[in-house]
Design a protein around this motif. Sequence first.
Motif, PDB file in Angstrom:
ATOM      1  N   THR A  28       7.832   0.066 -13.530  1.00 57.90           N
ATOM      2  CA  THR A  28       9.122   0.315 -12.894  1.00 57.90           C
ATOM      3  C   THR A  28       8.893   0.616 -11.417  1.00 57.90           C
ATOM      4  O   THR A  28       7.769   0.882 -10.983  1.00 57.90           O
ATOM      5  N   THR A  29       9.956   0.575 -10.634  1.00 55.01           N
ATOM      6  CA  THR A  29       9.856   0.813  -9.200  1.00 55.01           C
ATOM      7  C   THR A  29       9.172   2.150  -8.907  1.00 55.01           C
ATOM      8  O   THR A  29       9.527   3.176  -9.485  1.00 55.01           O
ATOM      9  N   GLY A  30       8.205   2.104  -8.010  1.00 53.56           N
ATOM     10  CA  GLY A  30       7.482   3.312  -7.637  1.00 53.56           C
ATOM     11  C   GLY A  30       6.190   3.524  -8.399  1.00 53.56           C
ATOM     12  O   GLY A  30       5.393   4.404  -8.034  1.00 53.56           O
ATOM     13  N   ASN A  31       5.972   2.747  -9.468  1.00 54.51           N
ATOM     14  CA  ASN A  31       4.705   2.865 -10.183  1.00 54.51           C
ATOM     15  C   ASN A  31       3.531   2.519  -9.254  1.00 54.51           C
ATOM     16  O   ASN A  31       3.659   1.667  -8.374  1.00 54.51           O
ATOM     17  N   THR A  32       2.402   3.189  -9.474  1.00 55.34           N
ATOM     18  CA  THR A  32       1.235   3.034  -8.602  1.00 55.34           C
ATOM     19  C   THR A  32       0.007   2.660  -9.421  1.00 55.34           C
ATOM     20  O   THR A  32      -0.218   3.196 -10.505  1.00 55.34           O
TER      21      THR A  32
ATOM     22  N   ILE B 134      -7.526   3.906  -3.164  1.00 56.26           N
ATOM     23  CA  ILE B 134      -6.579   3.009  -2.495  1.00 56.26           C
ATOM     24  C   ILE B 134      -5.429   2.732  -3.457  1.00 56.26           C
ATOM     25  O   ILE B 134      -5.607   2.079  -4.492  1.00 56.26           O
ATOM     26  N   ALA B 135      -4.252   3.250  -3.125  1.00 54.90           N
ATOM     27  CA  ALA B 135      -3.095   3.161  -4.015  1.00 54.90           C
ATOM     28  C   ALA B 135      -2.161   2.038  -3.579  1.00 54.90           C
ATOM     29  O   ALA B 135      -1.857   1.887  -2.396  1.00 54.90           O
ATOM     30  N   VAL B 136      -1.701   1.270  -4.564  1.00 50.07           N
ATOM     31  CA  VAL B 136      -0.749   0.184  -4.339  1.00 50.07           C
ATOM     32  C   VAL B 136       0.481   0.470  -5.199  1.00 50.07           C
ATOM     33  O   VAL B 136       0.357   0.832  -6.374  1.00 50.07           O
ATOM     34  N   THR B 137       1.668   0.317  -4.621  1.00 55.32           N
ATOM     35  CA  THR B 137       2.915   0.576  -5.350  1.00 55.32           C
ATOM     36  C   THR B 137       3.709  -0.713  -5.523  1.00 55.32           C
ATOM     37  O   THR B 137       3.518  -1.678  -4.789  1.00 55.32           O
TER      38      THR B 137
ATOM     39  N   PHE C 187       0.853  -1.184   0.000  1.00 54.09           N
ATOM     40  CA  PHE C 187       0.000   0.000   0.000  1.00 54.09           C
ATOM     41  C   PHE C 187       0.891   1.237   0.000  1.00 54.09           C
ATOM     42  O   PHE C 187       1.958   1.257   0.624  1.00 54.09           O
ATOM     43  N   ALA C 188       0.457   2.282  -0.684  1.00 52.64           N
ATOM     44  CA  ALA C 188       1.244   3.513  -0.742  1.00 52.64           C
ATOM     45  C   ALA C 188       1.264   4.230   0.602  1.00 52.64           C
ATOM     46  O   ALA C 188       2.178   5.003   0.884  1.00 52.64           O
ATOM     47  N   THR C 189       0.257   3.995   1.450  1.00 47.59           N
ATOM     48  CA  THR C 189       0.200   4.558   2.791  1.00 47.59           C
ATOM     49  C   THR C 189      -0.508   3.558   3.682  1.00 47.59           C
ATOM     50  O   THR C 189      -1.188   2.648   3.194  1.00 47.59           O
TER      51      THR C 189
ATOM     52  N   GLY D 264       4.915  -6.537   0.332  1.00 49.39           N
ATOM     53  CA  GLY D 264       5.920  -5.758   1.037  1.00 49.39           C
ATOM     54  C   GLY D 264       5.523  -5.414   2.463  1.00 49.39           C
ATOM     55  O   GLY D 264       4.579  -5.975   3.028  1.00 49.39           O
ATOM     56  N   THR D 265       6.242  -4.456   3.046  1.00 46.82           N
ATOM     57  CA  THR D 265       6.069  -4.159   4.472  1.00 46.82           C
ATOM     58  C   THR D 265       4.757  -3.448   4.788  1.00 46.82           C
ATOM     59  O   THR D 265       4.146  -3.693   5.826  1.00 46.82           O
ATOM     60  N   THR D 266       4.294  -2.545   3.917  1.00 42.22           N
ATOM     61  CA  THR D 266       3.028  -1.855   4.181  1.00 42.22           C
ATOM     62  C   THR D 266       1.898  -2.710   3.636  1.00 42.22           C
ATOM     63  O   THR D 266       1.373  -2.493   2.544  1.00 42.22           O
ATOM     64  N   ASP D 267       1.530  -3.713   4.421  1.00 41.55           N
ATOM     65  CA  ASP D 267       0.588  -4.729   3.946  1.00 41.55           C
ATOM     66  C   ASP D 267      -0.817  -4.539   4.508  1.00 41.55           C
ATOM     67  O   ASP D 267      -1.688  -5.375   4.271  1.00 41.55           O
TER      68      ASP D 267
END
Length: 332
Positions: free
Chosen positions: A117-121, A63-66, A47-49, A153-156
Motif C-alpha cells: 500500500t502507499t507508503g510501504n518501504t 537505503i529505503a525505497v517507498t 528513495f525515502a530520503t 518518482g521525484t526523489t530519484d
Amino acid sequence: MTAPMRTRFPVLLAFLSAVAVFAVGCDGFDTGRAPDATTAVDPTVSFATDNISLVEEDSPVEIAVTISDPPNDTVAVEVLYADGVSGTDPSDFGLEGNPAVGSGVVAGTVVFPDTATTGNTQTLSLDIQDDVENEEQEDGIFVLQGVTNASIGTTDELTVGIGAIELFFEDFEGQEDLAPLTVFNVTNGNGWGLSSFNDNQYAGANAFGGSEASNSWLITPSFNFTNFEDETLTFRNKKRFDDGGEEEPLQVKVSTDYDGSGNPENFTWTDVTDRVDNLAQGESFVPSGEVDLSDAQFQGDEVYVAFRYQSSGTGGGSSEGQQVDDIRIVGR
C-alpha cells in the motif's frame, strides 16, 4: 392566437423541458465521467530520503525505497551505485564484483509485493568498508532504474556521505605565527608560541626561565556545532622534562560562552582532558585519540576549544615543555 402560433408553442415547451432535464446534476464543467469515477494514478517508487550522512561505525547503511499508489501487482526496482559521479568507490559499500551497468554498479533490487500500500518501504542494506579514521566526507550517489509495473518518482537520487566533515585543521606548517588560534597569557610567564624542530612546526609552551609561573591559553576560532553531531577533537602532543608540582600541565577545555578575546578565566569552560586517550609522557609525538565533543551542552553556534598550559614554577622540576600539533575538529 393564430393557428401558426398555436403550432409553435408546444414545440418550444418541449425544447425548454429537454434543456432543463439536461441541466439537472450538471455543474457546467462536465468531464463526461460518472459522478463516482476516480482519476487513475500511476504507481511510483522513490528513495525515502535524498541524503544520508554516516561514518564506518554506523555500518550498515540502510537505503529505503517507498512506493505510492501501487498496482495490484509486484513492483521491482534496481538500486544503482553511480560510479561515474560518486566521490567514493564501490568497495566502500562492499560492491566490488557486483554487476556493472555503464558507469554504475548494481547495488541490489528491492521488491514490493502485490499487497503493498502507499507508503510501504523496502530496504537495501549495504556494509560500509571505508575504514580511514577521521577521513573527510565523501559522497556516494545512488539512483533508481529498471522499475517494473511502476515509474520512478521525484526523489530519484540518493547521496550517501561517508566519513567526517572537517570543521578545522591546523598543522602550523609554513606559518609565521599561531593564527588562526589565539593566545591569552593570564600571567606574565612564558606562553604559547610557534616552535619548530626537525622541519616540523607546532605550538609550544615552556615555563622554564620565565618571569613567573605560566598560565597560558591557546584558543581555537569558534565553531557552529548546531548542524553537526558526533563532533570530535584529535591532536598530537609531546613533552620535555617534568613539572613535579603541576598535576596536569596540559589541559583541554571547551566553552560556549567565551567572547573570543577576553580573559578565558572569566568565562565558563568544561574540562575534557580526561577524554584524551594519550597525553605524551616523553619526547615523541603521540596521537590523542578521538576526544568526544558531542555533549548536548556543546551544541551551540559559538564553540571554542582551548589548550591550557600551566606550570608550578620556572625552573627545573617546576616546569615542563608541552607541544601540540595537527589539531583537527570534525563532525558528522
